[in-house]
Design an enzyme around this catalytic site. Structure first.
Site, mmCIF file in Angstrom:
data_model
loop_
_atom_site.group_PDB
_atom_site.id
_atom_site.type_symbol
_atom_site.label_atom_id
_atom_site.label_comp_id
_atom_site.label_asym_id
_atom_site.label_seq_id
_atom_site.Cartn_x
_atom_site.Cartn_y
_atom_site.Cartn_z
ATOM 1 N N HIS A 121 -30.719 78.024 -54.727
ATOM 2 C CA HIS A 121 -31.677 76.300 -54.964
ATOM 3 C C HIS A 121 -31.340 76.005 -56.197
ATOM 4 O O HIS A 121 -31.592 74.833 -56.909
ATOM 5 C CB HIS A 121 -32.485 75.775 -53.587
ATOM 6 C CG HIS A 121 -31.850 76.514 -52.488
ATOM 7 N ND1 HIS A 121 -31.128 76.075 -52.143
ATOM 8 C CD2 HIS A 121 -33.446 76.390 -51.660
ATOM 9 C CE1 HIS A 121 -31.257 76.972 -50.657
ATOM 10 N NE2 HIS A 121 -32.250 76.627 -50.478
ATOM 11 N N HIS A 196 -31.542 69.001 -48.061
ATOM 12 C CA HIS A 196 -31.962 70.087 -47.562
ATOM 13 C C HIS A 196 -33.241 69.449 -46.607
ATOM 14 O O HIS A 196 -34.044 70.282 -45.616
ATOM 15 C CB HIS A 196 -33.057 70.711 -48.374
ATOM 16 C CG HIS A 196 -33.878 72.450 -47.814
ATOM 17 N ND1 HIS A 196 -34.012 72.937 -46.912
ATOM 18 C CD2 HIS A 196 -32.542 73.349 -48.531
ATOM 19 C CE1 HIS A 196 -34.150 74.423 -46.529
ATOM 20 N NE2 HIS A 196 -33.728 74.536 -47.774
ATOM 21 N N GLU A 332 -27.338 72.671 -43.286
ATOM 22 C CA GLU A 332 -26.620 72.183 -44.460
ATOM 23 C C GLU A 332 -26.062 72.589 -44.340
ATOM 24 O O GLU A 332 -25.330 73.448 -44.754
ATOM 25 C CB GLU A 332 -27.615 73.129 -45.183
ATOM 26 C CG GLU A 332 -29.308 72.619 -45.448
ATOM 27 C CD GLU A 332 -29.651 74.179 -45.927
ATOM 28 O OE1 GLU A 332 -29.868 74.089 -47.271
ATOM 29 O OE2 GLU A 332 -30.705 74.824 -45.045
#
Length: 375
Positions: A121, A196, A332
């Site tokens: 991420h 997210h 996502e």
């Protein structure tokens, strides 16, 4: 003597955290963290400029009772200590980059690893952990919206080039649109921005999502190794617990996925019928039987990460409710994980001539889709 005195003063200030502004900047940033609200009909959205984060979405159930369907915290500042990426805008590259490195135009870029040997991420200080600027804010009206902006500097977390990033949240009747855009200012760079949010259509504090029904329009997925890095191959969902081509109850086969303790898989979305003129295709539909709420996600992204909150544990959230594993779903839409190291995956490289745009359209209703009627 004077020079020595000045040097000692500078050293003292440095250790006190004032020379580089880190302490003051941190305190100032925390003071600048705000909550913003958008309202359209029965929908109320709250977001914060910390991580351009989606904090809550309140809407009615089949009986007209209002409820918040997004996991999160009571205050915007609480998100500065979040480790689950609740509602965050994740980047510069969401998901995983194997070995925390990649080669682009003959140059090897070494990133900051924050999950074993891999980058997850965007690194330890990704876009979810920075303060975004509010560029536009319209609270109510025909099309309430808020637009956040962030300038990612060349070398941030090891990524090349300056990058101008914006994230817009837009409310329309019974829908939320999230538009994530990026423009490379001086160097090519990989980009994969993701929202997210953790969804529980029964309400954020209603417990697990094992009885929710999901349909995912992906006939293939990208298999991965023990570190959740894609192998580069594509596998059919048929005959596996990952098959949601027809609506399935989430909990029906989840215990077969012992390797990941639940769902944590990237789907290769089918091209299918376009939802609208923007080139969006339906990626997934979720229904909560008890509340009657239905959520349909459409996107222009090639992939969809389905995650069942496997690693959320004893996380104290809104109203003191403690979130546990499988307390929500993450859907996502995204580029494929580790795309930058797999030439056969759709490219994530953004240039000055080729900007990035990722659109998510979330439609909400209490009308049961025909394919879900058996549930």
């Amino acid at each position: 003597m004077t020079k020595i005195f000045m040097l000692l003063c500078l050293l003292f200030l440095a250790f006190s955290g004032f020379v580089n502004g880190s302490m003051n900047k941190k305190e100032k940033n925390h003071d600048d963290i705000k909550l913003f609200e958008l309202k359209k009909g029965d929908l109320t959205l709250k977001v914060t400029n910390w991580g351009a984060t989606l904090v809550s979405l309140v809407l009615p159930d089949k009986n007209g009772n209002l409820g918040d369907i997004v996991l999160g915290y009571d205050t915007p500042k609480a998100y500065t200590n979040d480790t689950s990426y609740f509602g965050a805008t994740v980047g510069r590259v969401a998901n995983r980059i194997g070995g925390a490195q990649f080669t682009l135009n003959g140059v090897r870029y070494k990133l900051i690893a924050n999950e074993g040997n891999n980058t997850l991420h965007g690194g330890p200080r990704g876009f979810s952990d920075v303060l975004w600027k509010v560029e536009k804010y319209v609270r109510e009206g025909d099309q309430p919206l808020i637009k956040f902006g962030y300038h990612s500097f060349d070398g941030e977390e090891g990524f090349p080039g300056d990058l101008k990033v914006t994230v817009s949240y837009i409310l329309r009747k019974n829908s939320l649109t999230i538009i994530m855009q990026a423009k490379a200012l001086n160097k090519p760079t990989p980009v994969n921005l993701v929202n997210h949010a953790y969804w529980n259509l029964g309400n954020h504090n209603s417990g697990n999502i094992l009885d929710e029904v999901v349909q995912i329009f992906g006939s293939k997925f990208t298999p991965f190794d023990n570190n959740l890095i894609p192998t580069g191959k594509f596998s059919s969902v048929k005959g596996t617990p990952n098959d949601f081509l027809k609506p399935q109850i989430v909990g029906a086969r989840i215990n077969q996925l012992q390797k990941t303790n639940g769902y944590n898989v990237n789907y290769v979305l089918n091209k299918g019928k376009l939802e609208n003129k923007e080139g969006l295709k339906v990626a997934a539909i979720v229904m909560d039987k008890k509340s009657g709420r239905v959520m349909k996600l459409s996107t222009n992204a090639p992939g969809l990460q389905f995650y069942s909150a496997n690693f959320v544990k004893n996380d104290k959230g809104k109203g003191g409710f403690v979130y546990q594993p499988r307390s929500a779903l993450c859907l996502e839409s995204q580029a494929f994980p580790d795309s930058v190291n797999h030439p056969n995956f759709p490219s994530t490289i953004v240039t000055k001539e080729k900007p990035y745009k990722h659109v998510m359209l979330l439609k909400f209703s209490t009308k049961v889709p025909h394919a879900f009627s058996q549930f």
